[in-house]
Motif scaffolding. Sequence first.
Motif, PDB file in Angstrom:
ATOM      1  N   VAL A 191     161.896 131.547  24.211  1.00  0.00           N
ATOM      2  CA  VAL A 191     162.543 132.511  23.314  1.00  0.00           C
ATOM      3  C   VAL A 191     161.514 133.000  22.300  1.00  0.00           C
ATOM      4  O   VAL A 191     160.781 132.202  21.716  1.00  0.00           O
ATOM      5  N   VAL A 192     161.476 134.316  22.085  1.00  0.00           N
ATOM      6  CA  VAL A 192     160.565 134.881  21.089  1.00  0.00           C
ATOM      7  C   VAL A 192     161.224 134.763  19.720  1.00  0.00           C
ATOM      8  O   VAL A 192     162.334 135.261  19.506  1.00  0.00           O
ATOM      9  N   ARG A 193     160.516 134.114  18.796  1.00  0.00           N
ATOM     10  CA  ARG A 193     161.058 133.880  17.464  1.00  0.00           C
ATOM     11  C   ARG A 193     160.155 134.508  16.405  1.00  0.00           C
ATOM     12  O   ARG A 193     158.937 134.602  16.584  1.00  0.00           O
ATOM     13  N   ILE A 194     160.773 134.904  15.291  1.00  0.00           N
ATOM     14  CA  ILE A 194     160.032 135.454  14.152  1.00  0.00           C
ATOM     15  C   ILE A 194     159.550 134.281  13.305  1.00  0.00           C
ATOM     16  O   ILE A 194     160.310 133.363  12.997  1.00  0.00           O
ATOM     17  N   VAL A 195     158.266 134.329  12.916  1.00  0.00           N
ATOM     18  CA  VAL A 195     157.639 133.228  12.175  1.00  0.00           C
ATOM     19  C   VAL A 195     157.191 133.748  10.816  1.00  0.00           C
ATOM     20  O   VAL A 195     156.620 134.846  10.718  1.00  0.00           O
ATOM     21  N   ASP A 196     157.426 132.955   9.761  1.00  0.00           N
ATOM     22  CA  ASP A 196     157.021 133.389   8.418  1.00  0.00           C
ATOM     23  C   ASP A 196     155.597 132.944   8.113  1.00  0.00           C
ATOM     24  O   ASP A 196     154.904 132.346   8.947  1.00  0.00           O
ATOM     25  N   THR A 197     155.148 133.206   6.885  1.00  0.00           N
ATOM     26  CA  THR A 197     153.758 132.947   6.506  1.00  0.00           C
ATOM     27  C   THR A 197     153.433 131.455   6.399  1.00  0.00           C
ATOM     28  O   THR A 197     152.266 131.085   6.308  1.00  0.00           O
ATOM     29  N   THR A 198     154.451 130.593   6.395  1.00  0.00           N
ATOM     30  CA  THR A 198     154.211 129.149   6.347  1.00  0.00           C
ATOM     31  C   THR A 198     154.221 128.523   7.734  1.00  0.00           C
ATOM     32  O   THR A 198     154.052 127.305   7.863  1.00  0.00           O
ATOM     33  N   GLY A 199     154.432 129.339   8.779  1.00  0.00           N
ATOM     34  CA  GLY A 199     154.511 128.802  10.128  1.00  0.00           C
ATOM     35  C   GLY A 199     155.894 128.315  10.506  1.00  0.00           C
ATOM     36  O   GLY A 199     156.057 127.607  11.496  1.00  0.00           O
ATOM     37  N   ARG A 200     156.885 128.721   9.753  1.00  0.00           N
ATOM     38  CA  ARG A 200     158.259 128.304  10.034  1.00  0.00           C
ATOM     39  C   ARG A 200     158.972 129.389  10.835  1.00  0.00           C
ATOM     40  O   ARG A 200     158.893 130.581  10.521  1.00  0.00           O
ATOM     41  N   CYS A 201     159.682 128.958  11.893  1.00  0.00           N
ATOM     42  CA  CYS A 201     160.474 129.907  12.675  1.00  0.00           C
ATOM     43  C   CYS A 201     161.710 130.319  11.873  1.00  0.00           C
ATOM     44  O   CYS A 201     162.485 129.468  11.428  1.00  0.00           O
ATOM     45  N   ILE A 202     161.870 131.636  11.702  1.00  0.00           N
ATOM     46  CA  ILE A 202     162.988 132.139  10.902  1.00  0.00           C
ATOM     47  C   ILE A 202     164.219 132.342  11.771  1.00  0.00           C
ATOM     48  O   ILE A 202     165.296 131.803  11.502  1.00  0.00           O
TER      49      ILE A 202
END
Length: 279
Positions: free
Chosen positions: A147-158
Motif C-alpha cells: 500500500v502506498v502511504r503518505i509519510v511526514d518529515t519525521t518518517g511517520r506514515c500518516i
Amino acid sequence: MIRRKQDPDGAPDLRYLRSRGNRRVRKARMARATARWLGVAAVQLGVLAALSLGLLHAVRVLSASSEFRVDAISLVGVRAGDAAAIRRDLEALRGRNIAGLELDDVAAGIERHPWVESAAVRRVLPGTLAVVVRERRPAALAVVGGVVRIVDTTGRCIAPLGPGDRYDLPVVTGLDALPPEAAEGALRRATSALLRLHALRPDWTATISEIDVSQPDRLAVVTIGGGPVLWLDPERAERNLQPFLALSGEIEQRVGAARYVDLRWRDRISVLPEPGAGS
C-alpha cells in the motif's frame, strides 16, 4: 563575660569594653524589624487569600452560569487532514460549560487524528473555543505492505494515498524486504536523508523518483531524468553529492553510461560502467 585586654602596666584597654546597654538597644531594634517584616508578610498573605477566594468565587460563578457555554468553535490550520472528523469531535463539546473543559484533554483528542502533529486550544469568553492545529507535512511516499502511504518529515506514515491525492514526492521502496523494526528505522533514515539533500540541493532533490532502502548499508536513489543509480550513505546522504554533480558530465565523457555511482566513501566517487560502455 567581658574580657578586658591588659596593657603591660596592668590597666584594662577600654577599646575592648562593650556596654550591656548597647546590646539591649540592638536586641530591641532587631525585634522591631522582625515585627515589621511579620506585619508586611501578614498583609501580603491576607491579600493573596482574598484574591484566591475571589478567583474561586469567580470560577464557581463562571462554571454555573448558563451564559458561558460553548456556542462557537474556531478551527484554524486544517488543510490536508480530515477537517470533518475533527469538527465532529469538537461539535460534541458544544453546549458544555466553557470553564469546565479540560483544554489539555481537548487538545489530546485532536492530536489523535493522524494528520495532526499538535493542537493548541484556548477559551475566548463568553462562549468560543479556539483551536489552532499544526498539521504533519508530507515529505515522501512509501510502499508498505503493498500500500502506498503518505509519510511526514519525521518518517511517520500518516495515511494511505487516496484516489484523489496528488503528491509529487519521492517513493521509498524496499521496506517490505525488512523486518518491521528495521523497516521503521530505514524509513526514518530515508526521510531524514531527503531533508538533508533538500537543504543542500533543492533543485536536484526535486528530481528524485525513488529511494530503495532494502540494503541497510545504502540508499539507492533513482532520478526522474534517468542516469545511474546513486548509492548514498544512509547517515550522511549528502556526502560527495556536490562533487559528483559538478563532475557528472566529465564522468560520462570518460567512462560512458554508468550502472551506478557510489558516493558513500569519504572523498571518493566509485563508478561502475554499464557493460560495453566506453568501448
